[in-house]
Design a protein around this motif. Structure first.
Motif, PDB file in Angstrom:
ATOM      1  N   UNK A 122     -35.643  -3.980   7.001  1.00  0.00           N
ATOM      2  CA  UNK A 122     -34.343  -4.184   6.262  1.00  0.00           C
ATOM      3  C   UNK A 122     -34.695  -5.212   5.308  1.00  0.00           C
ATOM      4  N   UNK A 123     -35.778  -6.122   5.597  1.00  0.00           N
ATOM      5  CA  UNK A 123     -36.035  -6.998   4.560  1.00  0.00           C
ATOM      6  C   UNK A 123     -36.808  -6.277   3.232  1.00  0.00           C
ATOM      7  N   UNK A 124     -37.597  -5.234   3.751  1.00  0.00           N
ATOM      8  CA  UNK A 124     -38.303  -4.740   2.587  1.00  0.00           C
ATOM      9  C   UNK A 124     -37.101  -3.898   1.869  1.00  0.00           C
ATOM     10  N   UNK A 125     -36.186  -3.231   2.411  1.00  0.00           N
ATOM     11  CA  UNK A 125     -35.092  -2.596   1.578  1.00  0.00           C
ATOM     12  C   UNK A 125     -34.518  -3.799   0.623  1.00  0.00           C
ATOM     13  N   UNK A 126     -33.820  -5.103   1.359  1.00  0.00           N
ATOM     14  CA  UNK A 126     -33.241  -6.050   0.634  1.00  0.00           C
ATOM     15  C   UNK A 126     -34.249  -6.408  -0.737  1.00  0.00           C
ATOM     16  N   UNK A 127     -35.435  -6.433  -0.475  1.00  0.00           N
ATOM     17  CA  UNK A 127     -36.269  -6.816  -1.408  1.00  0.00           C
ATOM     18  C   UNK A 127     -36.487  -5.922  -2.632  1.00  0.00           C
ATOM     19  N   UNK A 128     -36.595  -4.443  -2.124  1.00  0.00           N
ATOM     20  CA  UNK A 128     -36.771  -3.651  -3.180  1.00  0.00           C
ATOM     21  C   UNK A 128     -35.733  -2.794  -4.106  1.00  0.00           C
ATOM     22  N   UNK A 129     -34.702  -2.883  -3.178  1.00  0.00           N
ATOM     23  CA  UNK A 129     -33.337  -2.059  -3.496  1.00  0.00           C
ATOM     24  C   UNK A 129     -32.936  -2.335  -5.030  1.00  0.00           C
ATOM     25  N   UNK A 174     -43.070  -9.285   5.649  1.00  0.00           N
ATOM     26  CA  UNK A 174     -41.969  -8.621   6.872  1.00  0.00           C
ATOM     27  C   UNK A 174     -42.735  -7.573   7.641  1.00  0.00           C
ATOM     28  N   UNK A 175     -43.682  -6.877   6.788  1.00  0.00           N
ATOM     29  CA  UNK A 175     -44.212  -5.739   7.704  1.00  0.00           C
ATOM     30  C   UNK A 175     -45.347  -6.187   8.433  1.00  0.00           C
ATOM     31  N   UNK A 176     -46.182  -7.206   7.861  1.00  0.00           N
ATOM     32  CA  UNK A 176     -47.008  -7.857   8.607  1.00  0.00           C
ATOM     33  C   UNK A 176     -46.729  -8.493   9.919  1.00  0.00           C
ATOM     34  N   UNK A 177     -45.603  -9.300   9.797  1.00  0.00           N
ATOM     35  CA  UNK A 177     -44.783  -9.984  10.864  1.00  0.00           C
ATOM     36  C   UNK A 177     -44.796  -8.962  12.229  1.00  0.00           C
ATOM     37  N   UNK A 203     -26.951  -8.867   0.522  1.00  0.00           N
ATOM     38  CA  UNK A 203     -28.371  -8.434   0.747  1.00  0.00           C
ATOM     39  C   UNK A 203     -29.353  -9.500   1.452  1.00  0.00           C
ATOM     40  N   UNK A 204     -29.350 -10.406   0.509  1.00  0.00           N
ATOM     41  CA  UNK A 204     -30.238 -11.661   1.008  1.00  0.00           C
ATOM     42  C   UNK A 204     -29.795 -12.429   2.249  1.00  0.00           C
ATOM     43  N   UNK A 205     -28.397 -12.527   2.250  1.00  0.00           N
ATOM     44  CA  UNK A 205     -27.644 -13.357   3.623  1.00  0.00           C
ATOM     45  C   UNK A 205     -27.944 -12.269   4.727  1.00  0.00           C
ATOM     46  N   UNK A 206     -27.709 -11.020   4.382  1.00  0.00           N
ATOM     47  CA  UNK A 206     -27.927 -10.269   5.730  1.00  0.00           C
ATOM     48  C   UNK A 206     -29.355 -10.269   6.113  1.00  0.00           C
ATOM     49  N   UNK A 252     -26.798   1.111   9.441  1.00  0.00           N
ATOM     50  CA  UNK A 252     -25.379   1.128   8.918  1.00  0.00           C
ATOM     51  C   UNK A 252     -24.788   0.154   8.184  1.00  0.00           C
ATOM     52  N   UNK A 253     -24.754  -1.207   8.888  1.00  0.00           N
ATOM     53  CA  UNK A 253     -24.135  -2.296   8.074  1.00  0.00           C
ATOM     54  C   UNK A 253     -24.952  -2.389   6.887  1.00  0.00           C
ATOM     55  N   UNK A 254     -26.301  -2.453   6.804  1.00  0.00           N
ATOM     56  CA  UNK A 254     -27.044  -2.527   5.694  1.00  0.00           C
ATOM     57  C   UNK A 254     -26.765  -1.779   4.654  1.00  0.00           C
ATOM     58  N   UNK A 255     -26.452  -0.262   5.097  1.00  0.00           N
ATOM     59  CA  UNK A 255     -26.328   0.760   4.190  1.00  0.00           C
ATOM     60  C   UNK A 255     -25.016   0.680   3.439  1.00  0.00           C
TER      61      UNK A 255
END
Length: 850
Positions: free
Chosen positions: A834-841, A722-725, A786-789, A683-686
């Motif tokens: 969340x990393x994927x969201x920050x990358x693609x949003x 991010x997903x592979x990790x 987004x990157x900082x979060x 929700x913070x990310x949203x």
């Protein structure tokens, strides 16, 4: 009473009424008392029992009520007559900001959580809440940080931008000092405390109810706190995101709210009021739950329409999230959105009215006693209904345009908050105080207290309606004579003094009562709920089997049975502190959990948390980081201790009934708490993502001129990393349900941490190559946010990987002690997504707007 064996299928969920053997073995009660005994002397601050923490919590919240009340009296003294010079404009701004902030953040929300921490375990029949150290951490962070935050008033550093902190007034340009920073960073510990309390309450209500207390038999107060806990999970992250963005704007010149550089001051209002208006109901619903608990007892009849009241609570919580723009009707929003919010503001009155009519019907059907709690409840009904009527008035757009930011709104706010919270809390003090030491408050003095509080309140705040209709604006420190505002303000000031006298009389009576010797509390009101069973630091001697909504009315002999140990868990089955975990729906017992005992770790972690935020405010970065390490270290140390189980895999919880000790995965209370934290995190990310979309939509093109999107390939590689990790970490934990993980598993765990760190570096490099300039444009600032979060999450993943490897190296990641791995795996996948969201949003938003 008959004995119940295990179910024929061999299930660990016994059903039906199940007593233990009578008489109980010698020494069983003494062992139970020894295990749950509180530390004495100065070591008592290490106690984590809900009764101990709850008392401290309530006392501290009442202290902040008094402090905020003193500030309110200063304001009323300043406004009693025109052109007064008691306070300067600067001092008045600090006083009214602190008054609102302390009332909302340090009294209203904490006091309802505090009462729940004290009451709910006994009301649910549990030994304690499932995370006692989390409750202790939440309290001490609130106490340390709150007192330090209040002391800023004495050194001229108190915030002065209002408790809502609207930019651009609170930007670095117009508020260059540290005052606003103390609000933005200092409020962080309060948000953490409230969310920690919400996690505790949600899991406790759903998983530690007495056997047989199904959802249909659960007290309305527990329903109210469950809904409030869920509301906190979704509402508080918005203000966390908002305060972080505004602090980054002040610290790094990232222009989220600067219109000249593509930002929008209204973005703050959206984020703040998405928290702020649900907060009104976060405060009111627990009070309504307390009213629903007290009214049947005082009327001596079951509650009318209990299912309808629960439905009304759910509806109120749902509607509250549609009302945030209720505070923005004059901000220039579109007519369609304003009409929608206006309709929702009117609709929320319906479920509230359902509860009011149910309370009235219960009194009508019963035989009410006109004692002090009843008087305060009647005063609550009268006052809150008046506040609700003015709420309907300001929900009508043309009327709101006339009275917005006038003293009419101040009057409405206080009628709703004081009428909806303070009156029920005072009724609760008179009603439940005998639980503390067996001594109640004076009935004779109580009637004086009610008369002074009720009369003083209406004398103080009703004239504000008139002053507002006469045009008096909010947040003015003085006014000229001849405007017609003199008499309303003088009456309000006299009323405030009368109200303060009533509160002082109540506190004096409370202190007098606390000095009297303790005795058995009994059941002085002849109530129906379980908190009135005989209890000690361990709760009840045995956990009762429940088969109705009103167990003490249906089974008058239940207190004696419980005291004799005739129900569940009459002693300590493992030699440690424990409580039963029951199914969330039908409350059939599933397993036993071992609860942690007293410790310094929550106190140290809380002190480190409060010091971190407050020292960061004054730019003592190195010292702040040291205290941050103390906070993280304290939390990790108590988690290390918490994931330890007794040698026995099963324990006898009643004669012939054995349950597993501990659980894992979906049955684990810690797994569900971790999932709730993930919801908070998402929700913070949203909220940050909403800021990015909002800023992008303000521009003519996206990205704006001078900004570029990074190339898709490195973003795709970072997302894959991010997903592979997450997949690598899951692979490292394979087989943990069957065997202890060996040290060789540390290598893939550390590799997963290295992979997620490399993916983040690749993501940063891609944006650096694209020329990301967060201090130039708001669009770039939201991308940087987004990157900082995500960077915060990557740092957290590295810490989690090291912690997990330490447990594996110590051979503590066993099949029965795998909660740490399960929970970290869940958090890891959440961080990766969340990393994927920050990358693609940013690409998705730009493509959508194209």
């Amino acid at each position: 009473m008959t004995q119940q064996e295990d179910t024929p299928s061999g299930s660990d969920r016994p059903v039906g009424r199940l007593p233990s053997r009578l008489p109980r073995p010698a020494g069983e009660l003494e062992q139970l008392e020894a295990v749950w005994r509180l530390p004495r002397g100065w070591r008592s601050v290490t106690a984590v029992n809900n009764t101990y923490i709850g008392k401290l919590y309530i006392g501290t919240a009442l202290l902040f009520l008094v402090l905020a009340g003193v500030l309110g009296l200063l304001m009323r003294a300043q406004l009693a007559v025109p052109e007064a010079r008691l306070l300067s404009a600067t001092t008045y701004n600090q006083v009214f900001t602190m008054h609102g902030t302390v009332m909302m953040f340090l009294f209203a929300v904490p006091v309802v959580e505090a009462i729940a921490v004290y009451l709910l375990p006994n009301m649910l029949g549990a030994r304690d809440l499932p995370f006692p150290r989390l409750s202790a951490y939440a309290y001490w962070a609130y106490a340390f940080g709150g007192l330090a935050f209040f002391c800023t008033l004495f050194v001229g550093l108190a915030p002065d931008g209002g408790w809502f902190m609207y930019p651009p007034l609170t930007s670095r340009v117009y508020s260059p000092g540290l005052n606003a920073d103390f609000w933005l960073l200092g409020i962080g510990f309060i948000e953490i405390s409230a969310i920690a309390g919400a996690v505790e309450l949600i899991v406790g209500i759903l998983m530690t109810r007495a056997p047989g207390m199904s959802l249909g038999r659960m007290p309305v107060y527990a329903w109210a706190m469950l809904i409030v806990g869920l509301m906190i999970v979704f509402a508080f992250p918005a203000v966390i995101a908002g305060t972080a963005l505004l602090e980054m704007e002040r610290a790094f010149d990232w222009p989220f709210f600067v219109a000249e550089r593509g930002g929008d001051p209204l973005l703050w209002q959206h984020l703040f009021w998405f928290f702020g208006h649900p907060e009104v109901y976060i405060i009111f619903l627990p009070a309504a739950g307390m009213v629903s608990a007290m009214v049947p007892t005082l009327a001596r009849t079951p509650l009318v329409g209990q299912r309808a009241i629960v439905a009304a609570l759910l509806a109120t919580g749902f509607f509250s999230f549609a009302l945030w723009a209720h505070h923005m009707f004059t901000a220039g929003l579109g007519s369609l959105s304003m009409s929608f919010v206006s309709a929702a503001s009117l609709a929320v009155a319906v479920p509230t009215a359902m509860q009011v009519f149910a309370w009235i019907a219960t009194w009508w059907r019963g035989r009410p006693r006109l004692n002090t709690p009843t008087l305060f409840l009647l005063g609550f009904l009268f006052t809150f209904v008046l506040g609700g009527l003015t709420g309907v008035m300001v929900a009508v757009l043309p009327f709101d345009w006339q009275v917005h930011d006038s003293y009419f709104i101040v009057a409405h706010l206080h009628y709703v908050l004081i009428g909806g919270v303070l009156f029920p809390v005072f009724a609760a003090l008179y009603y439940w105080l005998p639980l503390l030491k067996g001594q109640g408050l004076s009935e004779r003095l109580g009637r004086w207290v009610f008369g002074l509080v009720f009369g003083g309140f209406h004398l103080a705040f009703f004239p504000m309606h008139i002053a507002g209709l006469l045009g008096m604006p909010r947040r003015v420190y003085t006014y000229a004579p001849g405007l017609g505002w003199e008499w309303p303000n003088l009456l309000s000031s006299l009323g405030a003094a009368t109200l303060a006298l009533g509160v002082a009389l109540l506190l004096a009576d409370l202190l007098r009562g606390l000095r009297r010797p303790a005795r058995e509390h009994g059941n002085p009101w002849q109530a129906a709920t379980l908190e009135w069973l005989p209890s000690d630091t361990y709760g009840t001697r045995s956990i009762p089997q429940v088969d109705s909504r009103d167990p003490l009315w249906r089974h008058p002999g239940l207190p004696e049975e419980v005291v004799q140990g005739g129900h569940w868990l009459p002693g300590t089955a493992t030699g440690r502190r424990e409580t039963l975990v029951t199914h969330p729906v039908d409350a059939a017992p599933t397993h036993l959990i071992v609860l942690p005992g007293y410790s310094w770790l929550p106190v140290l972690a809380a002190f480190g948390t409060a010091a971190f935020f407050l020292l960061l405010t004054v730019k003592w970065v190195a010292t702040a980081l040291a205290f941050g390490v103390l906070a993280v270290g304290g939390v990790l140390a108590w988690l290390w201790q918490g994931d330890r189980l007794p040698a026995a895999a099963r324990a006898e919880v009643a004669d012939g009934v054995w349950l597993p000790v501990g659980a894992w995965g979906l049955r684990s209370h810690s797994w569900w708490a971790t999932l709730i934290l993930l919801v908070v995190d998402a929700t913070v990310l949203a909220s940050i993502a909403f800021a990015h979309v909002h800023v992008a939509m303000r521009g003519d093109v996206c990205p704006p001129p001078g900004a570029r999107l990074p190339a898709p390939l490195p973003l795709a590689l970072a997302s894959a990393g991010f997903v592979l990790s997450g997949a690598l970490l899951s692979w490292a934990g394979r087989g943990r349900r069957r065997a202890t993980l060996t040290r060789r598993r540390c290598l893939p765990v550390l590799a997963a941490a290295a992979l997620t760190a490399a993916a983040f570096v690749l993501l940063l490099d891609a944006h650096a190559e694209a020329g990301l300039a967060p201090s130039v444009q708001a669009w770039g600032a939201t991308v940087a946010a987004l990157l900082s979060y995500q960077g915060f999450h990557v740092a957290l993943q590295v810490v989690m990987a090291c912690y997990l490897c330490a447990r594996i190296a110590a051979r503590l990641s066993t099949p029965r002690q795998r909660a740490s791995f399960d929970n970290i795996e869940l958090l890891w996948w959440g961080s990766g997504l969340q990393g994927v969201v920050a990358a693609v949003l940013p690409h998705v938003v730009a493509g959508w707007m194209a």
